[in-house]
Scaffold this active site. Structure first.
Site, PDB file in Angstrom:
ATOM      1  N   TYR A  66       0.823  -1.216   0.000  1.00  0.00           N
ATOM      2  CA  TYR A  66       0.000   0.000   0.000  1.00  0.00           C
ATOM      3  C   TYR A  66       0.854   1.261   0.000  1.00  0.00           C
ATOM      4  O   TYR A  66       1.793   1.408   0.794  1.00  0.00           O
ATOM      5  CB  TYR A  66      -0.920   0.017   1.222  1.00  0.00           C
ATOM      6  CG  TYR A  66      -1.787   1.259   1.301  1.00  0.00           C
ATOM      7  CD1 TYR A  66      -2.909   1.384   0.489  1.00  0.00           C
ATOM      8  CD2 TYR A  66      -1.472   2.311   2.161  1.00  0.00           C
ATOM      9  CE1 TYR A  66      -3.697   2.525   0.543  1.00  0.00           C
ATOM     10  CE2 TYR A  66      -2.256   3.453   2.227  1.00  0.00           C
ATOM     11  CZ  TYR A  66      -3.372   3.550   1.408  1.00  0.00           C
ATOM     12  OH  TYR A  66      -4.139   4.676   1.443  1.00  0.00           O
ATOM     13  N   GLY A  73      -6.360   4.847  -0.659  1.00  0.00           N
ATOM     14  CA  GLY A  73      -7.789   4.819  -0.385  1.00  0.00           C
ATOM     15  C   GLY A  73      -8.516   3.767  -1.209  1.00  0.00           C
ATOM     16  O   GLY A  73      -8.198   2.577  -1.164  1.00  0.00           O
TER      17      GLY A  73
END
Length: 301
Positions: A66, A73
């Site tokens: 990530y 998001g």
């Protein structure tokens, strides 16, 4: 301001050392309000390089991570090709630099930037040394990004204010010089000998995810309150003198046994203020002249 040992004096400005232990409230005030110069400890740059090597390894691995090889998001599951990752970091900053309203005070922006630099210096954000060095370079050169009054997100941090600061690191946005004159950012960077930073994986996220604006304002408000409390002590001491009172009720041993936070400091302040007063010296053994409100002034701090 009582500065700790980590703050030295260099020429006419204090010098703050940014190391792996973080920063103190005094450090923040010194940088934000007194134009302290910042020195980065060598071990900080070594730690940043070590952690960045780990980020680079994750970025080149096949497993998505990530914010490094994915979007943010709702786009957390979308893999970002290596050639698009710098663009992603730039887009993150540009999209969040959407503050509106009047510019906030210079000292607030400097506090915000220093606190963000403190976080980067922890070696836990994954940025390259050049990112921290450039942010510190802006502060030392007196370059202040223009941050707008409205637009922060308390839940995720001061995203808009921090993004406006990150824009200047990239050579974009708006900024003022040491004299408060707004000038083109590329011109300001060149004058300070700084190069715009091309953000790499994770660095955009590291620059904007924090509550540094709120914390900076809180620390300055607390510093103001301490100064106001000291002024109140001086005023109370003058009242004692005007009433031909005594300084003996402010002796340290009377406040140590039952010492609420601040009471001992207030009593010490008033005792020191009254030290050497010829009026108090004449009434040192008297108590009638020292009325209850002033005699108990230290208890209310």
């Amino acid at each position: 301001m009582q500065r700790r040992e980590r703050i030295e004096h260099h020429d006419c400005f204090p010098l703050v050392t940014l190391d792996l232990t973080g920063a103190t409230a005094d450090d923040v005030i010194a940088v934000a309000r007194h134009n302290a110069q910042i020195r980065i400890a060598p071990q900080v740059l070594e730690e940043l390089a070590t952690v960045r090597a780990h980020i680079d390894a994750l970025a080149s691995a096949d497993t998505p991570v990530y914010g490094i090889s994915t979007g943010f998001g709702a786009l957390a599951t979308r893999h970002i090709a290596p050639e698009d990752r710098a663009k992603l970091q730039r887009s993150l900053i540009r999209s969040h630099a959407a503050g509106m309203g009047e510019p906030v005070e210079r000292e607030v922006v400097r506090a915000l930037m220093f606190l963000r630099a403190k976080t980067l210096a922890s070696g836990r954000t994954g940025v390259r040394p050049v990112v921290l060095e450039t942010m510190v370079g802006l502060l030392n050169a007196g370059i202040t990004p223009v941050v707008r009054e409205y637009g922060s997100l308390g839940c995720s941090g001061d995203l808009a204010p921090l993004s406006h600061c990150a824009l200047v690191l990239m050579g974009e946005g708006e900024a003022t010089d040491r004299e408060g004159v707004q000038r083109p950012v590329p011109e300001l960077l060149a004058e300070a000998g700084l190069e715009p930073v091309e953000l790499a994986e994770k660095e955009g996220l590291a620059l904007v995810n924090g509550t540094d604006g709120m914390l900076g304002q809180l620390l300055m408000a607390l510093a103001d309150l301490e100064e106001l409390a000291d002024i109140a002590d001086a005023t109370a001491a003058m009242s004692v003198e005007a009433q031909m009172g005594t300084d003996q009720v402010f002796r340290a041993e009377l406040h140590e046994p039952l010492r609420p936070q601040g009471q001992g400091r207030s009593a010490a302040n008033m005792y020191n203020f009254l030290s050497g007063s010829p009026i108090v010296a004449r009434t040192a053994k008297a108590t009638a002249g020292c009325r209850m409100p002033t005699r108990c002034a230290a208890h209310h701090r």
